[in-house]
Every structure is written in C-alpha cells, then in structure tokens.
Design a protein around this motif. Structure first.
Motif, PDB file in Angstrom:
ATOM      1  N   ASP A   1      22.605 -52.994  27.662  1.00 17.68           N
ATOM      2  CA  ASP A   1      21.302 -52.815  28.292  1.00 17.68           C
ATOM      3  C   ASP A   1      20.225 -53.676  27.631  1.00 17.68           C
ATOM      4  OD1 ASP A   1      21.312 -51.439  25.953  1.00 17.68           O
ATOM      5  OD2 ASP A   1      20.554 -49.555  26.773  1.00 17.68           O
ATOM      6  N   ALA A   2      20.574 -54.349  26.547  1.00 20.34           N
ATOM      7  CA  ALA A   2      19.604 -55.221  25.906  1.00 20.34           C
ATOM      8  C   ALA A   2      19.570 -56.579  26.608  1.00 20.34           C
ATOM      9  CB  ALA A   2      19.957 -55.399  24.433  1.00 20.34           C
ATOM     10  N   GLU A   3      18.460 -57.242  26.485  1.00 24.37           N
ATOM     11  CA  GLU A   3      18.318 -58.539  27.145  1.00 24.37           C
ATOM     12  C   GLU A   3      18.648 -59.681  26.204  1.00 24.37           C
ATOM     13  OE1 GLU A   3      14.676 -57.530  30.222  1.00 24.37           O
ATOM     14  OE2 GLU A   3      14.343 -58.813  28.477  1.00 24.37           O
ATOM     15  N   VAL A   4      19.262 -60.688  26.748  1.00 24.90           N
ATOM     16  CA  VAL A   4      19.471 -61.922  25.996  1.00 24.90           C
ATOM     17  C   VAL A   4      18.447 -62.924  26.507  1.00 24.90           C
ATOM     18  CG1 VAL A   4      21.085 -63.740  25.375  1.00 24.90           C
ATOM     19  CG2 VAL A   4      21.941 -61.434  25.843  1.00 24.90           C
ATOM     20  N   ARG A   5      17.683 -63.460  25.569  1.00 22.35           N
ATOM     21  CA  ARG A   5      16.638 -64.387  25.992  1.00 22.35           C
ATOM     22  C   ARG A   5      17.099 -65.839  25.795  1.00 22.35           C
ATOM     23  NH1 ARG A   5      10.327 -63.225  24.875  1.00 22.35           N
ATOM     24  NH2 ARG A   5       9.552 -65.331  25.109  1.00 22.35           N
ATOM     25  N   VAL A   6      17.162 -66.538  26.888  1.00 29.38           N
ATOM     26  CA  VAL A   6      17.704 -67.893  26.901  1.00 29.38           C
ATOM     27  C   VAL A   6      16.596 -68.874  27.246  1.00 29.38           C
ATOM     28  CG1 VAL A   6      19.378 -69.442  28.004  1.00 29.38           C
ATOM     29  CG2 VAL A   6      19.941 -67.010  27.690  1.00 29.38           C
ATOM     30  N   LEU A   7      16.526 -69.939  26.459  1.00 33.80           N
ATOM     31  CA  LEU A   7      15.523 -70.973  26.698  1.00 33.80           C
ATOM     32  C   LEU A   7      16.263 -72.238  27.119  1.00 33.80           C
ATOM     33  CD1 LEU A   7      12.469 -71.466  26.194  1.00 33.80           C
ATOM     34  CD2 LEU A   7      13.059 -71.925  23.808  1.00 33.80           C
TER      35      LEU A   7
ATOM     36  N   PHE B   1       8.998 -69.930  22.049  1.00 26.71           N
ATOM     37  CA  PHE B   1      10.136 -69.840  21.161  1.00 26.71           C
ATOM     38  C   PHE B   1      10.376 -68.461  20.560  1.00 26.71           C
ATOM     39  CE2 PHE B   1      10.213 -74.646  20.063  1.00 26.71           C
ATOM     40  CZ  PHE B   1      10.630 -74.895  21.351  1.00 26.71           C
ATOM     41  N   ASP B   2       9.321 -67.670  20.413  1.00 29.29           N
ATOM     42  CA  ASP B   2       9.487 -66.377  19.763  1.00 29.29           C
ATOM     43  C   ASP B   2      10.500 -65.529  20.511  1.00 29.29           C
ATOM     44  OD1 ASP B   2       7.673 -67.026  17.809  1.00 29.29           O
ATOM     45  OD2 ASP B   2       5.977 -66.297  18.999  1.00 29.29           O
ATOM     46  N   LYS B   3      11.354 -64.874  19.771  1.00 26.41           N
ATOM     47  CA  LYS B   3      12.345 -63.946  20.327  1.00 26.41           C
ATOM     48  C   LYS B   3      13.467 -64.600  21.125  1.00 26.41           C
ATOM     49  CE  LYS B   3       9.035 -60.154  20.793  1.00 26.41           C
ATOM     50  NZ  LYS B   3       8.078 -59.831  21.854  1.00 26.41           N
ATOM     51  N   THR B   4      13.556 -65.908  21.082  1.00 24.66           N
ATOM     52  CA  THR B   4      14.656 -66.576  21.775  1.00 24.66           C
ATOM     53  C   THR B   4      15.974 -66.286  21.075  1.00 24.66           C
ATOM     54  OG1 THR B   4      13.272 -68.359  22.616  1.00 24.66           O
ATOM     55  CG2 THR B   4      15.604 -68.857  22.336  1.00 24.66           C
ATOM     56  N   ASN B   5      17.015 -65.987  21.851  1.00 19.91           N
ATOM     57  CA  ASN B   5      18.361 -65.785  21.304  1.00 19.91           C
ATOM     58  C   ASN B   5      19.230 -67.037  21.403  1.00 19.91           C
ATOM     59  OD1 ASN B   5      17.964 -62.745  22.931  1.00 19.91           O
ATOM     60  ND2 ASN B   5      18.255 -62.813  20.717  1.00 19.91           N
ATOM     61  N   VAL B   6      19.079 -67.728  22.524  1.00 14.56           N
ATOM     62  CA  VAL B   6      19.939 -68.882  22.794  1.00 14.56           C
ATOM     63  C   VAL B   6      19.108 -70.029  23.349  1.00 14.56           C
ATOM     64  CG1 VAL B   6      21.942 -69.726  24.100  1.00 14.56           C
ATOM     65  CG2 VAL B   6      21.810 -67.311  23.474  1.00 14.56           C
TER      66      VAL B   6
ATOM     67  N   ARG C   1      10.526 -71.068  14.354  1.00 15.50           N
ATOM     68  CA  ARG C   1      10.727 -69.887  15.209  1.00 15.50           C
ATOM     69  C   ARG C   1      12.100 -69.858  15.858  1.00 15.50           C
ATOM     70  NH1 ARG C   1       4.988 -70.916  17.865  1.00 15.50           N
ATOM     71  NH2 ARG C   1       5.799 -72.967  17.370  1.00 15.50           N
ATOM     72  N   LEU C   2      12.846 -70.950  15.721  1.00 13.41           N
ATOM     73  CA  LEU C   2      14.182 -70.989  16.333  1.00 13.41           C
ATOM     74  C   LEU C   2      15.302 -70.969  15.305  1.00 13.41           C
ATOM     75  CD1 LEU C   2      13.622 -73.513  19.266  1.00 13.41           C
ATOM     76  CD2 LEU C   2      13.798 -71.023  19.376  1.00 13.41           C
ATOM     77  N   VAL C   3      14.957 -70.690  14.051  1.00 10.16           N
ATOM     78  CA  VAL C   3      15.990 -70.625  13.017  1.00 10.16           C
ATOM     79  C   VAL C   3      16.996 -69.532  13.369  1.00 10.16           C
ATOM     80  CG1 VAL C   3      16.439 -69.982  10.616  1.00 10.16           C
ATOM     81  CG2 VAL C   3      14.598 -71.575  11.159  1.00 10.16           C
ATOM     82  N   GLY C   4      18.277 -69.870  13.355  1.00 12.60           N
ATOM     83  CA  GLY C   4      19.318 -68.876  13.603  1.00 12.60           C
ATOM     84  C   GLY C   4      19.684 -68.662  15.050  1.00 12.60           C
ATOM     85  N   VAL C   5      19.000 -69.311  15.993  1.00 11.64           N
ATOM     86  CA  VAL C   5      19.386 -69.104  17.392  1.00 11.64           C
ATOM     87  C   VAL C   5      20.701 -69.820  17.681  1.00 11.64           C
ATOM     88  CG1 VAL C   5      17.001 -68.912  18.221  1.00 11.64           C
ATOM     89  CG2 VAL C   5      18.179 -71.121  18.350  1.00 11.64           C
ATOM     90  N   TYR C   6      21.382 -69.367  18.722  1.00  9.78           N
ATOM     91  CA  TYR C   6      22.587 -70.043  19.175  1.00  9.78           C
ATOM     92  C   TYR C   6      22.192 -71.240  20.035  1.00  9.78           C
ATOM     93  CZ  TYR C   6      25.299 -66.083  17.561  1.00  9.78           C
ATOM     94  OH  TYR C   6      25.890 -65.136  16.780  1.00  9.78           O
ATOM     95  N   LEU C   7      23.033 -72.268  19.979  1.00  8.96           N
ATOM     96  CA  LEU C   7      22.754 -73.481  20.742  1.00  8.96           C
ATOM     97  C   LEU C   7      23.942 -73.819  21.644  1.00  8.96           C
ATOM     98  CD1 LEU C   7      21.000 -76.119  21.181  1.00  8.96           C
ATOM     99  CD2 LEU C   7      22.409 -77.135  19.379  1.00  8.96           C
ATOM    100  N   VAL C   8      23.659 -73.948  22.925  1.00  4.25           N
ATOM    101  CA  VAL C   8      24.667 -74.443  23.859  1.00  4.25           C
ATOM    102  C   VAL C   8      24.204 -75.801  24.360  1.00  4.25           C
ATOM    103  CG1 VAL C   8      25.943 -74.052  25.989  1.00  4.25           C
ATOM    104  CG2 VAL C   8      25.124 -72.095  24.668  1.00  4.25           C
TER     105      VAL C   8
ATOM    106  N   ASP D   1      27.003 -62.489  18.890  1.00  8.98           N
ATOM    107  CA  ASP D   1      26.376 -61.367  18.191  1.00  8.98           C
ATOM    108  C   ASP D   1      24.892 -61.638  18.072  1.00  8.98           C
ATOM    109  OD1 ASP D   1      28.177 -59.436  17.535  1.00  8.98           O
ATOM    110  OD2 ASP D   1      28.892 -60.470  15.722  1.00  8.98           O
ATOM    111  N   TYR D   2      24.073 -60.729  18.565  1.00  8.92           N
ATOM    112  CA  TYR D   2      22.632 -60.972  18.455  1.00  8.92           C
ATOM    113  C   TYR D   2      21.980 -59.999  17.513  1.00  8.92           C
ATOM    114  CZ  TYR D   2      23.390 -64.035  22.378  1.00  8.92           C
ATOM    115  OH  TYR D   2      23.851 -65.038  23.183  1.00  8.92           O
TER     116      TYR D   2
END
Ligand code: GDP
Length: 172
Positions: free
Chosen positions: A4-10, A71-76, A105-112, A171-172
């Motif tokens: 139910d949690a959201e994944v935030r994708v930029l 950028f804040d709160k971005t996961n991917v 603000r993007l330290v640790g995010v996943y990158l595709v 894993d987020y």
C-alpha cells in the motif's frame, strides 16, 4: 515494501529521449499525440499491486535547473537514453553525473537507465548496452545493487514491464 506504500519514480534524461512517451505507454495512453514536456506532470499507476507515482519533468536545458525541486522523497530515478542519438551519450553522462549522482537529495536512490527507442535499433543489442554502461560510467558512479539497464521502446512498449518489475522488487 508494503504494497500500500507508494514508490516515487522520477523520469529524467535529455530532451527528446522519450520520457513522456514511455510514461504515456506505461499508463496505457496514446503515444502518438504528445509534445515535448513543458513543466512537469505527475502520474499515478499500479504495477503488480504497487502504486507508482511517476514524475515527468521537462528535459529542456532551461528547465534542468528546476529538477532539484522534485528530488525529495524520490525512490527511483529512471534515466532515459535515446539509442539513436549516440552522439549525445556523453552529454547524457554529464547530466546524469551532475544532476543526479552528485545531487545530495538523491543519495541512495535506485537508478534505472532505460535505453529507449530500441524499435529503431538495427545493430547488436548487447554491444549497445555495453556502450551505454561504459559511456555513462555506471560501474563507477553507482553501487552495483543500486542500478540496472533496461532496453525498451516507448512506442512498442517492449522492455517496460520488466523494468517496472525490477522497480517494485527493490527494498525501499
Ligand atoms: P521527451 O522530451 O524525453 O519527453 O521525449 P518524447 O517522449 O517527447 O519523445 C521525443 C520523440 O521521440 C517523439 O517524436 C517520440 O515519438 C519519439 N519516441 C519516443 N520514444 C520512442 C521509441 O521508443 N521509439 C521511437 N521510434 N520513437 C520514440
């Protein structure tokens, strides 16, 4: 991650790389009648039971300075590369490094890294992928478990489901 949690994708990348087309395709919308992204758009979709919040931001040079606001709160970060503009690969690397990798603000995010427009690519896909990984210096820029490369087309939709599978399985 709870379903139910959201994944935030930029979605980011150079102008004309196909960001908006990819987002529209993932949303099941018409990919024919789109104009270059001005400003930004937030779209919500579900994939495998997960809610994805997709932020599509204009890639024009004049807008790049505003990217940081989102950028804040971005996961991917989905970084889109146009395989038909290999002459802009180095520019893509510079932007990726300066605007994403070096962004606090993007330290640790996943990158595709999405290598887009493969419907137009006539050559060897393996060689294409190797070249992109090399020019974008992914092995040095990002921890191994934090990135992946996807070969895709925003027009045909190939590669997008697999890309989203990878995104929701992190894993987020
Ligand atoms: P953006 O500026 O990164 O949002 O790029 P757009 O989504 O506006 O796409 C730029 C141009 O590339 C448009 O003419 C799209 O139709 C085209 N395009 C985008 N993705 C693909 C793709 O996967 N295959 C092909 N053949 N064209 C694409």
């Amino acid at each position: 991650k709870a379903k139910d949690a959201e994944v935030r994708v930029l979605t980011l990348g150079l102008d004309n790389s196909g960001k908006t087309t990819i987002v529209k395709k993932m949303l099941g919308e018409d990919t024919q009648a789109i104009s270059p992204t001005m400003g930004f758009q937030i779209n919500t979709m579900t994939h495998a039971g997960y809610t994805l919040n997709i932020w599509d931001i204009g890639g024009q040079t004049t807008l790049r300075g505003f990217w940081g606001n989102y950028f804040d709160k971005t996961n991917v970060v989905v970084w889109v590369v146009d395989c038909m503009s290999v002459e802009r690969l180095h520019e893509s690397y510079t932007e990726l490094r300066e605007k994403v990798i070096l962004e606090d603000r993007l330290v640790g995010v996943y990158l595709v890294v999405v290598i887009n427009k493969i419907d137009l690519w006539q050559g060897d896909l393996e060689a294409l992928q190797q070249r992109v990984v090399e020019v974008l210096d992914l092995d040095n820029l990002v921890e191994p478990e934090k990135w992946t490369v996807a070969l895709a087309s925003g027009i045909t939709g190939e590669g997008l489901d697999e890309m989203l599978d990878w995104v929701v399985q992190r894993d987020y």
